[in-house]
Design an enzyme around this catalytic site. Structure first.
Site, PDB file in Angstrom:
ATOM      1  N   ARG A   1       5.194   9.967  31.723  1.00 51.70           N
ATOM      2  CA  ARG A   1       5.522  11.266  31.116  1.00 51.70           C
ATOM      3  C   ARG A   1       5.661  12.341  32.195  1.00 51.70           C
ATOM      4  NH1 ARG A   1       4.779  13.585  26.014  1.00 51.70           N
ATOM      5  NH2 ARG A   1       5.329  15.777  26.062  1.00 51.70           N
TER       6      ARG A   1
ATOM      7  N   TYR B   1       0.021  14.144  25.731  1.00 48.47           N
ATOM      8  CA  TYR B   1      -0.386  15.357  25.014  1.00 48.47           C
ATOM      9  C   TYR B   1      -1.370  15.052  23.889  1.00 48.47           C
ATOM     10  CZ  TYR B   1       0.273  19.219  21.633  1.00 48.47           C
ATOM     11  OH  TYR B   1       0.085  20.228  20.724  1.00 48.47           O
TER      12      TYR B   1
ATOM     13  N   THR C   1       6.114   8.161  13.584  1.00 45.38           N
ATOM     14  CA  THR C   1       6.585   9.539  13.402  1.00 45.38           C
ATOM     15  C   THR C   1       7.089   9.744  11.983  1.00 45.38           C
ATOM     16  OG1 THR C   1       8.280  11.156  14.052  1.00 45.38           O
ATOM     17  CG2 THR C   1       8.815   8.844  14.390  1.00 45.38           C
TER      18      THR C   1
ATOM     19  N   SER D   1      17.678   9.976  15.553  1.00 46.52           N
ATOM     20  CA  SER D   1      17.870   9.921  17.005  1.00 46.52           C
ATOM     21  C   SER D   1      17.516   8.526  17.491  1.00 46.52           C
ATOM     22  CB  SER D   1      16.989  10.956  17.719  1.00 46.52           C
ATOM     23  OG  SER D   1      15.645  10.502  17.805  1.00 46.52           O
TER      24      SER D   1
ATOM     25  N   THR E   1      15.979  32.225  18.452  1.00 43.75           N
ATOM     26  CA  THR E   1      17.252  32.056  17.765  1.00 43.75           C
ATOM     27  C   THR E   1      17.097  31.146  16.556  1.00 43.75           C
ATOM     28  OG1 THR E   1      17.782  30.258  19.288  1.00 43.75           O
ATOM     29  CG2 THR E   1      18.599  32.438  19.850  1.00 43.75           C
TER      30      THR E   1
ATOM     31  N   LYS F   1      10.692   4.129  16.522  1.00 43.58           N
ATOM     32  CA  LYS F   1       9.513   4.131  15.660  1.00 43.58           C
ATOM     33  C   LYS F   1       9.793   3.452  14.322  1.00 43.58           C
ATOM     34  CE  LYS F   1       6.741   6.066  18.539  1.00 43.58           C
ATOM     35  NZ  LYS F   1       5.570   5.341  19.073  1.00 43.58           N
TER      36      LYS F   1
ATOM     37  N   ASP G   1      -2.231   3.923  30.835  1.00 42.70           N
ATOM     38  CA  ASP G   1      -1.012   4.722  30.943  1.00 42.70           C
ATOM     39  C   ASP G   1      -0.318   4.361  32.250  1.00 42.70           C
ATOM     40  OD1 ASP G   1       0.874   7.112  31.051  1.00 42.70           O
ATOM     41  OD2 ASP G   1      -0.326   7.665  29.305  1.00 42.70           O
ATOM     42  N   ASN G   2       1.002   4.537  32.281  1.00 42.99           N
ATOM     43  CA  ASN G   2       1.735   4.343  33.530  1.00 42.99           C
ATOM     44  C   ASN G   2       2.142   5.669  34.169  1.00 42.99           C
ATOM     45  OD1 ASN G   2       3.741   5.159  31.791  1.00 42.99           O
ATOM     46  ND2 ASN G   2       5.131   3.447  32.204  1.00 42.99           N
TER      47      ASN G   2
ATOM     48  N   TYR H   1      15.389   7.885  19.762  1.00 41.75           N
ATOM     49  CA  TYR H   1      13.926   7.830  19.841  1.00 41.75           C
ATOM     50  C   TYR H   1      13.325   7.506  18.480  1.00 41.75           C
ATOM     51  CZ  TYR H   1       9.304   9.605  18.944  1.00 41.75           C
ATOM     52  OH  TYR H   1       8.026   9.717  18.471  1.00 41.75           O
ATOM     53  N   HIS H   2      13.719   8.256  17.447  1.00 39.60           N
ATOM     54  CA  HIS H   2      13.121   8.051  16.133  1.00 39.60           C
ATOM     55  C   HIS H   2      13.356   6.627  15.623  1.00 39.60           C
ATOM     56  CE1 HIS H   2      13.075  12.546  16.075  1.00 39.60           C
ATOM     57  NE2 HIS H   2      11.932  12.310  15.465  1.00 39.60           N
TER      58      HIS H   2
END
Length: 405
Positions: free
Chosen positions: A36, A11, A147, A182, A256, A188, A32-33, A184-185
């Site tokens: 995504r 992205y 991030t 998380s 929401t 980084k 890139d592989n 993921y975070h």
């Protein structure tokens, strides 16, 4: 001279590649592989915007923008042999590393996905950093999009990089502590520490670009031809909250908000993120603030209730009847947390904000109204659910969707 850009199918990576290539005569090698695409398909979703194959994208870049300095290499950065060959063949002067499994919710699904995320993200970065040392390329400028999620949500203003620590009357500058929320975070956070170590041990010049939550569907370069479009994810696992809310508006779902929804998170438009990353990548070495520098790639903090209300207001322009509903917050949290984050160094790069949040939402809705059929076909992906034979019992939608970037 050669610039290597990883995660070029992503992205952020793809529009950044186009802009960098448009501002330099250097060769820009894209890597890139294509994982995504597989990850999003795995969770039962799809990109709202059709994503062309790499060869078609490069052809369009030549036809539309007269860019003949782009090439593409498919490969896995966790494979050290591939990285070694990549570096030995191309000998890049700059690496822009945007490749990663970028979803916090995906990393939280189960232990397998947590392990995969951490191995994929950190192994790729280590291979590149050690590869620069082992191939005598330690003058190469290494730029990574980490991030702002590494900071967590402290009550004090977040510095642009380090922090000042005081103990027994003595003060010193120290790296900001990893407060990621998380699996993921945390990748980084570890990348940031490894880059700092690589700079200390190998003297590699490092730019750690801590990217906020990005909104928007296009840049001038990608908007010029549908073959140049970047991907747009709107599902629970890979779509950030602003994008998911916009998709819900298109599908006729209410947005929401849990509790007051006044807690804020850092945001930046795709246009502003691409511009800043390009400026960092192409900066003259003498103009960089330091040989190891952290940028907070953010233009402003926005509350979740403001996100919903802005989308509702802009939706009127598209004859969409959008409701904002408040529900009791299931989490024990400060619902009025006013995140403050310093960004002076980053704003010096881009000069001024190029796209406001309202303008970005208008752009997103303008793109999505023509993709309503795709969105409604996958509207069950707005919320988490059982995916094949695995799910998580502890995934908190309000937290993880909002923090994904």
């Amino acid at each position: 001279m050669t610039i290597l850009l990883t995660g070029a199918d992503g992205y952020l990576g793809w529009p950044t590649a186009l802009r960098i290539a448009s501002r330099t005569d250097d060769r820009v090698v894209l890597v890139d592989n294509l994982a995504r695409r597989a990850w999003v398909e795995e969770v039962g979703s799809t990109s709202a915007t059709p994503v062309a194959e790499p060869a078609e994208r490069l052809e369009a870049a030549r036809d539309v923008h007269d860019l003949h300095n782009l090439s593409f290499v498919e490969g896995d950065l966790t494979d050290k042999a591939f990285v070694d060959e990549l570096l030995s063949v191309h000998e890049p002067e700059t690496i822009v590393h945007t490749a990663a499994q970028p979803s916090a919710p995906y990393s939280q699904i189960n232990g397998e996905r947590a392990n995969y995320t951490q191995h994929n993200n950190m192994q790729a970065t280590r291979n590149l950093l050690w590869g620069l040392e082992e191939h005598d390329l330690t003058d190469t400028h290494f730029v990574e999009t980490t991030t702002t999620g590494v900071y967590g949500a402290p009550v004090f203003p977040i510095p642009e990089g380090g922090a000042t620590m005081e103990n027994q009357g003595e003060r010193d500058e120290v790296p900001y502590p990893a407060m990621a929320g998380s699996w993921y975070h945390l990748t980084k956070s570890h990348d940031a520490a490894n880059m700092r170590l690589a700079h200390k041990q190998f003297d590699i010049p490092i730019s750690d670009v801590r990217t906020a939550i990005i909104y928007g569907t296009e840049t001038d370069e990608t908007a010029a031809d549908e073959r140049l479009a970047t991907r747009f994810d709107f599902d629970y696992y890979f779509g950030v909250v602003a994008h998911r809310f916009c998709a819900q508006a298109i599908a006729g779902y209410p947005m929401t908000v849990y509790g007051k929804g006044e807690q804020r998170k850092p945001f930046i438009s795709l246009e502003d993120a691409v511009e800043g990353l390009t400026e960092v990548a192409l900066a003259d070495p003498d103009d960089r603030p330091a040989d190891h520098v952290v940028y907070n790639q953010v233009t402003r903090a926005i509350s979740i209730v403001e996100i919903a209300e802005t989308i509702a207001d802009v939706s009127d322009e598209f004859d969409l009847d959008v409701a904002v509903e408040h529900f009791e917050n299931p989490r024990d949290e400060d619902e009025t947390h006013k995140m403050e984050i310093e960004n002076d160094r980053y704003m010096d790069l881009i000069g001024e904000q190029r796209q406001t949040f309202e303008e970005g939402i208008r752009q997103v809705l303008n793109t999505l109204v023509d993709r309503q059929e795709t969105i409604t076909a996958y509207e069950d992906r707005f919320l988490p659910g059982v995916l094949d034979d695995w799910e998580t019992e502890d995934t908190d939608e309000a937290e993880l969707t909002y923090e994904a970037n």
